[in-house]
Each structure stands twice: as C-alpha cells, then as structure tokens.
Scaffold this motif. Structure first.
Motif, PDB file in Angstrom:
ATOM      1  N   ARG A  75       0.830  -1.205   0.000  1.00 56.94           N
ATOM      2  CA  ARG A  75       0.000   0.000   0.000  1.00 56.94           C
ATOM      3  C   ARG A  75       0.867   1.258   0.000  1.00 56.94           C
ATOM      4  NH1 ARG A  75      -2.841  -3.127   3.896  1.00 56.94           N
ATOM      5  NH2 ARG A  75      -4.931  -3.736   3.211  1.00 56.94           N
ATOM      6  N   GLN A  76       0.435   2.247  -0.775  1.00 57.65           N
ATOM      7  CA  GLN A  76       1.109   3.544  -0.811  1.00 57.65           C
ATOM      8  C   GLN A  76       0.467   4.471   0.216  1.00 57.65           C
ATOM      9  OE1 GLN A  76       3.802   4.327  -3.086  1.00 57.65           O
ATOM     10  NE2 GLN A  76       3.726   2.097  -3.249  1.00 57.65           N
ATOM     11  N   TRP A  77       1.255   5.349   0.808  1.00 60.26           N
ATOM     12  CA  TRP A  77       0.687   6.311   1.741  1.00 60.26           C
ATOM     13  C   TRP A  77       1.434   7.637   1.654  1.00 60.26           C
ATOM     14  CZ3 TRP A  77       3.860   7.715   5.997  1.00 60.26           C
ATOM     15  CH2 TRP A  77       4.948   6.863   6.248  1.00 60.26           C
ATOM     16  N   ASP A  78       0.751   8.675   2.074  1.00 60.66           N
ATOM     17  CA  ASP A  78       1.259  10.030   2.000  1.00 60.66           C
ATOM     18  C   ASP A  78       2.273  10.266   3.114  1.00 60.66           C
ATOM     19  OD1 ASP A  78       1.418  12.660   1.122  1.00 60.66           O
ATOM     20  OD2 ASP A  78      -0.125  13.333   2.517  1.00 60.66           O
ATOM     21  N   ALA A  79       3.426  10.845   2.769  1.00 61.68           N
ATOM     22  CA  ALA A  79       4.468  11.086   3.769  1.00 61.68           C
ATOM     23  C   ALA A  79       5.060  12.473   3.564  1.00 61.68           C
ATOM     24  CB  ALA A  79       5.549  10.010   3.668  1.00 61.68           C
ATOM     25  N   PRO A  80       4.283  13.530   3.887  1.00 61.06           N
ATOM     26  CA  PRO A  80       4.781  14.899   3.716  1.00 61.06           C
ATOM     27  C   PRO A  80       5.756  15.279   4.823  1.00 61.06           C
ATOM     28  CG  PRO A  80       2.619  14.946   4.723  1.00 61.06           C
ATOM     29  CD  PRO A  80       2.906  13.501   4.422  1.00 61.06           C
ATOM     30  N   SER A  81       6.376  16.420   4.682  1.00 60.23           N
ATOM     31  CA  SER A  81       7.309  16.885   5.711  1.00 60.23           C
ATOM     32  C   SER A  81       6.568  17.077   7.028  1.00 60.23           C
ATOM     33  CB  SER A  81       7.969  18.195   5.277  1.00 60.23           C
ATOM     34  OG  SER A  81       6.996  19.193   5.064  1.00 60.23           O
ATOM     35  N   GLY A  82       7.292  16.879   8.114  1.00 61.17           N
ATOM     36  CA  GLY A  82       6.703  16.993   9.446  1.00 61.17           C
ATOM     37  C   GLY A  82       6.560  15.671  10.155  1.00 61.17           C
ATOM     38  N   GLY A  83       6.743  14.569   9.431  1.00 55.99           N
ATOM     39  CA  GLY A  83       6.696  13.252  10.056  1.00 55.99           C
ATOM     40  C   GLY A  83       8.092  12.714  10.305  1.00 55.99           C
ATOM     41  N   LEU A  84       8.165  11.658  11.107  1.00 51.18           N
ATOM     42  CA  LEU A  84       9.417  10.938  11.301  1.00 51.18           C
ATOM     43  C   LEU A  84       9.390   9.725  10.381  1.00 51.18           C
ATOM     44  CD1 LEU A  84      12.057  10.088  12.618  1.00 51.18           C
ATOM     45  CD2 LEU A  84      10.737   9.113  14.516  1.00 51.18           C
ATOM     46  N   TYR A  85      10.287   9.714   9.390  1.00 50.13           N
ATOM     47  CA  TYR A  85      10.367   8.621   8.427  1.00 50.13           C
ATOM     48  C   TYR A  85      11.767   8.025   8.534  1.00 50.13           C
ATOM     49  CZ  TYR A  85       6.547  11.566   6.848  1.00 50.13           C
ATOM     50  OH  TYR A  85       5.430  12.348   6.809  1.00 50.13           O
ATOM     51  N   LEU A  86      11.824   6.821   9.051  1.00 49.21           N
ATOM     52  CA  LEU A  86      13.097   6.224   9.450  1.00 49.21           C
ATOM     53  C   LEU A  86      13.099   4.747   9.094  1.00 49.21           C
ATOM     54  CD1 LEU A  86      14.671   6.627  13.008  1.00 49.21           C
ATOM     55  CD2 LEU A  86      14.293   4.366  12.047  1.00 49.21           C
ATOM     56  N   SER A  87      14.202   4.276   8.553  1.00 46.72           N
ATOM     57  CA  SER A  87      14.392   2.843   8.326  1.00 46.72           C
ATOM     58  C   SER A  87      15.764   2.444   8.843  1.00 46.72           C
ATOM     59  CB  SER A  87      14.267   2.493   6.836  1.00 46.72           C
ATOM     60  OG  SER A  87      12.950   2.742   6.373  1.00 46.72           O
ATOM     61  N   ALA A  88      15.809   1.335   9.578  1.00 45.93           N
ATOM     62  CA  ALA A  88      17.050   0.875  10.197  1.00 45.93           C
ATOM     63  C   ALA A  88      17.351  -0.544   9.752  1.00 45.93           C
ATOM     64  CB  ALA A  88      16.937   0.924  11.717  1.00 45.93           C
ATOM     65  N   LEU A  89      18.624  -0.809   9.461  1.00 46.86           N
ATOM     66  CA  LEU A  89      19.066  -2.147   9.073  1.00 46.86           C
ATOM     67  C   LEU A  89      19.617  -2.862  10.296  1.00 46.86           C
ATOM     68  CD1 LEU A  89      19.519  -4.065   6.613  1.00 46.86           C
ATOM     69  CD2 LEU A  89      21.851  -3.136   6.488  1.00 46.86           C
ATOM     70  N   VAL A  90      19.037  -4.012  10.626  1.00 47.31           N
ATOM     71  CA  VAL A  90      19.506  -4.787  11.782  1.00 47.31           C
ATOM     72  C   VAL A  90      19.843  -6.211  11.339  1.00 47.31           C
ATOM     73  CG1 VAL A  90      18.154  -3.451  13.436  1.00 47.31           C
ATOM     74  CG2 VAL A  90      17.189  -5.539  12.466  1.00 47.31           C
ATOM     75  N   GLU A  91      20.810  -6.777  11.996  1.00 43.61           N
ATOM     76  CA  GLU A  91      21.127  -8.201  11.810  1.00 43.61           C
ATOM     77  C   GLU A  91      20.334  -8.982  12.854  1.00 43.61           C
ATOM     78  OE1 GLU A  91      25.196 -10.199  10.723  1.00 43.61           O
ATOM     79  OE2 GLU A  91      25.100  -9.919  12.896  1.00 43.61           O
ATOM     80  N   ASP A  92      19.496  -9.876  12.385  1.00 45.20           N
ATOM     81  CA  ASP A  92      18.582 -10.590  13.286  1.00 45.20           C
ATOM     82  C   ASP A  92      19.291 -11.771  13.940  1.00 45.20           C
ATOM     83  OD1 ASP A  92      16.331 -11.385  14.645  1.00 45.20           O
ATOM     84  OD2 ASP A  92      15.400 -12.367  12.925  1.00 45.20           O
ATOM     85  N   ARG A  93      20.266 -11.442  14.782  1.00 48.79           N
ATOM     86  CA  ARG A  93      21.026 -12.485  15.472  1.00 48.79           C
ATOM     87  C   ARG A  93      20.147 -13.308  16.410  1.00 48.79           C
ATOM     88  NH1 ARG A  93      23.898  -7.734  16.145  1.00 48.79           N
ATOM     89  NH2 ARG A  93      23.288  -7.637  18.338  1.00 48.79           N
TER      90      ARG A  93
END
Length: 255
Positions: free
Chosen positions: A56-74
């Motif tokens: 699904r697509q969603w609206d992400a205008p300025s003012g939000g926290l948009y964060l993606s983190a890469l983790v090793e699933d040990r």
C-alpha cells in the motif's frame, strides 16, 4: 546528505536525506548491493513513494518521522521485530517532555494508535539472503500536524506540542537498542506479554480475509511468533499471520 553516529546501547549510523521515494526502499537497494552495514539508519524529511503492508502507498509529507534501520537478526526474532519496534516507539514517546503523555495502543500487527486514530506504522522486510538474516525496520510517525490533516489520523503535536522528528529520533533508536538488550536471551513469552499489555481491542471481534477466505472470531492472544490467535464461534482457534484484518463494527482495516 549528512551522516552522523548516535551512540546508544548499539551504535547507529544515521544518513539523512531531504527527500526519498522511501527510506525502506532506499535501504533495501543499498543492502542488496552490499553497501550498507547493520546499524545503518536512513531518515528522510519527506517520502514520495512511502509503502505499507501489502504494498500500500501512503502520503508522507514533511513533518513526520520517516526512518528505516538495518539490523542483523542475530536473535532470530523475525516478524517479532514489529512487536519490539512498537514497544520501542511507545517508550520513546513517553520520554518526550509533556504534562500528560497520551495513551498509545498497539494495533496488530504493526500500528500505533491514539484515541483509535493511527499515529504510526511499522514495516519489517528482509534484506538480501544473508545468514543470520538482515532486516529493514521501517517506521513512519505522524509528528507535526499539517495544514490539511488526514482523516482518522493522530498527530503527536496535538498531544505533545513540542514534539518534532528531530527530538523523537534519538529516543526511538535508544529505546530500540535498549529493548533489544532487555529481551535478548530471554523467553519469547516476555516480548509477547509486554506487547499484549498495550494491545488494541484485545478481546474484541475481528474479521480476516486470508487467501480468499473470510475468518471471524475474537482476538484472544498472540502466539510466540507474534501471530494473532482468534477464537472462532465453534470454539476452535485460528492462527492469523497476515491478510486483510478488520477490527470490530467499524471495520477498520490494518494498513
């Protein structure tokens, strides 16, 4: 783009962009190319192609926290990272300076709500084919209320006026690091119980569309993998891991 290191229990390396199609898409592309290491965090001020569950697509205008983190699933937590991430965001918001911190509910499988309105979404995706797995944890939080707010949407500044993406980001990463250490090596039941304490509409009616079939029941529990357990009318239990899920009479779809 700027880069910085945030020192928490686990060191995170932040890369910031004014605009991206999607922080998760960017991180997945780079991880697949082998150019990103676990601990990398991608942040964008706005996204032009933000994604949720089932594409699904969603609206992400300025003012939000948009964060993606890469983790090793040990730890081998897999989809349970969504539960842990929800708990971490809830904990992070509770540390913002506020006279009255709002009560935040955790909606299965990947949302946070205030007053039955969506505040935050989480998306967990596998990156590459490494062993142990590498996972991209995508987070989108509605922080600053825009001039034209979306319906049925919660904005953090309505409850904590001083909140900004900048103040929330380190708190989220610190909480994620802290909960990872707290839960590591512990029985999976601890994660399950911690999430259920804040579960939205636990004990309420749920209907699901899974592989073309409709399943109805009462949301009774999670299993140790984070799947929803429904109690059906005949007393049997149904394990739900995905699909279209609707809660109660409002028929609120899980995004």
């Amino acid at each position: 783009m700027t880069a910085q290191a945030l020192h928490t229990t686990t060191e995170w390396h932040i890369q910031h962009f004014p605009t991206l199609d999607s922080t998760s898409s960017h991180l997945l592309r780079e991880a697949d190319n082998g150019t990103m290491q676990p601990g990398t965090v991608i942040i964008a001020d706005q996204q032009t192609g933000a994604r949720g569950r089932q594409g699904r697509q969603w609206d992400a205008p300025s003012g939000g926290l948009y964060l993606s983190a890469l983790v090793e699933d040990r730890e081998g937590w897999g989809a349970r990272w969504a539960l842990i991430t929800g708990l971490a965001i809830r904990q992070a918001i509770s540390k913002l300076p506020a006279k009255n911190t709002p009560d935040i509910a955790l909606k299965w499988p990947n949302d946070l709500l205030i007053n039955n309105q969506k505040l935050c979404g989480i998306l967990i995706e596998r990156a590459g084919q490494t062993d142990p797995w590498q996972l991209v944890i995508g987070i989108g939080v509605n922080v600053v209320k825009p001039n034209t707010p979306r319906e049925s949407t919660a904005y953090l500044t309505d409850y904590i006026p001083s909140a900004t993406p900048v103040t929330l980001t380190p708190l989220v990463l610190e909480a994620l690091s802290g909960l990872r250490c707290q839960f590591a090596g512990k029985p999976i039941e601890i994660i399950r119980h911690a999430w259920l304490e804040h579960a939205w509409r636990l004990g309420g009616a749920v209907s699901c569309h899974v592989n073309g079939d409709r399943v109805e029941g009462i949301f009774r529990d999670l299993d140790c993998d984070g799947a929803m357990i429904l109690e059906c009318a005949d007393g049997s239990q149904q394990r739900i891991t995905g699909g279209e899920v609707h809660f109660g009479a409002e028929q609120t779809a899980v995004e």
